[in-house]
Scaffold this active site. Structure first.
Site, PDB file in Angstrom:
ATOM      1  N   ASP A   1      -4.949 -10.679  -0.530  1.00 29.94           N
ATOM      2  CA  ASP A   1      -3.622 -11.296  -0.420  1.00 29.94           C
ATOM      3  C   ASP A   1      -2.821 -11.105  -1.709  1.00 29.94           C
ATOM      4  O   ASP A   1      -3.319 -11.370  -2.806  1.00 29.94           O
ATOM      5  CB  ASP A   1      -3.764 -12.788  -0.109  1.00 29.94           C
ATOM      6  N   HIS A   2      -1.573 -10.625  -1.548  1.00 29.11           N
ATOM      7  CA  HIS A   2      -0.682 -10.337  -2.673  1.00 29.11           C
ATOM      8  C   HIS A   2      -1.259  -9.293  -3.629  1.00 29.11           C
ATOM      9  O   HIS A   2      -1.039  -9.338  -4.833  1.00 29.11           O
ATOM     10  CB  HIS A   2      -0.294 -11.625  -3.421  1.00 29.11           C
TER      11      HIS A   2
ATOM     12  N   HIS B   1       4.996   0.018  -0.497  1.00 33.44           N
ATOM     13  CA  HIS B   1       5.802  -0.896   0.327  1.00 33.44           C
ATOM     14  C   HIS B   1       4.856  -1.968   0.838  1.00 33.44           C
ATOM     15  O   HIS B   1       3.635  -1.818   0.733  1.00 33.44           O
ATOM     16  CB  HIS B   1       6.432  -0.133   1.500  1.00 33.44           C
TER      17      HIS B   1
ATOM     18  N   CYS C   1       5.611   5.114   5.032  1.00 33.70           N
ATOM     19  CA  CYS C   1       4.381   4.591   4.420  1.00 33.70           C
ATOM     20  C   CYS C   1       3.901   5.475   3.268  1.00 33.70           C
ATOM     21  O   CYS C   1       2.941   5.147   2.575  1.00 33.70           O
ATOM     22  CB  CYS C   1       3.281   4.425   5.465  1.00 33.70           C
TER      23      CYS C   1
ATOM     24  N   HIS D   1       0.835  -1.199   0.000  1.00 32.52           N
ATOM     25  CA  HIS D   1       0.000   0.000   0.000  1.00 32.52           C
ATOM     26  C   HIS D   1       0.875   1.256   0.000  1.00 32.52           C
ATOM     27  O   HIS D   1       2.087   1.180   0.167  1.00 32.52           O
ATOM     28  CB  HIS D   1      -0.990   0.014   1.177  1.00 32.52           C
TER      29      HIS D   1
ATOM     30  N   GLU E   1      -0.750  -4.691  11.499  1.00 31.04           N
ATOM     31  CA  GLU E   1       0.015  -4.316  10.318  1.00 31.04           C
ATOM     32  C   GLU E   1       1.440  -4.885  10.424  1.00 31.04           C
ATOM     33  O   GLU E   1       2.075  -5.197   9.424  1.00 31.04           O
ATOM     34  CB  GLU E   1       0.069  -2.789  10.223  1.00 31.04           C
TER      35      GLU E   1
ATOM     36  N   HIS F   1       3.412  -5.070   3.679  1.00 26.03           N
ATOM     37  CA  HIS F   1       3.240  -5.501   5.074  1.00 26.03           C
ATOM     38  C   HIS F   1       2.802  -6.957   5.098  1.00 26.03           C
ATOM     39  O   HIS F   1       2.089  -7.411   4.200  1.00 26.03           O
ATOM     40  CB  HIS F   1       2.153  -4.685   5.778  1.00 26.03           C
TER      41      HIS F   1
HETATM   42 NI    NI Z   1       2.554   0.904   5.537  1.00 31.20          NI
END
Ligand code: NI
Length: 136
Positions: free
Chosen positions: A79-80, A39, A33, A14, A125, A41
């Site tokens: 997911d992914h 990037h 972020c 995100h 997160e 998580h």
């Molecule tokens: Ni983040």
């Protein structure tokens, strides 16, 4: 009333950025972020439902069924994925853990069977940061 929790993991990328604010303000607000190309998580999701255990089964809700429901409503869709782009129910939402957990709540609440109630949704997160929502 008994509470049961099912845990699930997913990986997603995100970028936190509010287009209504300047680039400088976004950088100051969101730090790493706000990285322009995003990037990732490793998220952990915990879903807690409550109900009265069925006298025949001893269960509030079959955890396999809850697992299937979490996978169908949430995990298969995030997911992914890039949470800013790929996930229709997050379009127009700044994907902070707070905002994501509220969107997850809406989907899960609609999908649960009538004999149990959604109690809490937690989204980790990383091992340090977590947001939880109880519907209000
Ligand atoms: Ni983040």
């Amino acid at each position: 009333m008994v509470y049961i929790t099912r845990k699930a993991e997913f990986c997603a990328s995100h970028r936190l950025h509010n287009p209504k604010l300047s680039d400088d303000r976004n950088r100051a607000l969101y730090g790493p972020c706000n990285n322009p190309n995003g990037h990732g998580h490793n998220y952990t999701l915990e879903v807690t439902v409550r109900g009265i255990p069925d006298p025949q089964t001893g269960m509030v809700m079959n955890l396999q069924e809850l697992n299937r429901l979490i996978n169908r409503e949430i995990i298969d869709r995030v997911d992914h994925k890039n949470l800013n782009i790929d996930v229709d129910f997050l379009w127009g939402v700044i994907p902070t853990a707070e905002n994501i957990v509220m969107c997850f709540w809406q989907l899960l609440e609609k999908a649960l069977p009538p004999f149990c109630a959604l109690h809490e949704v937690r989204l980790w997160e990383n091992e340090h940061n977590m947001a939880f929502y109880r519907g209000s």
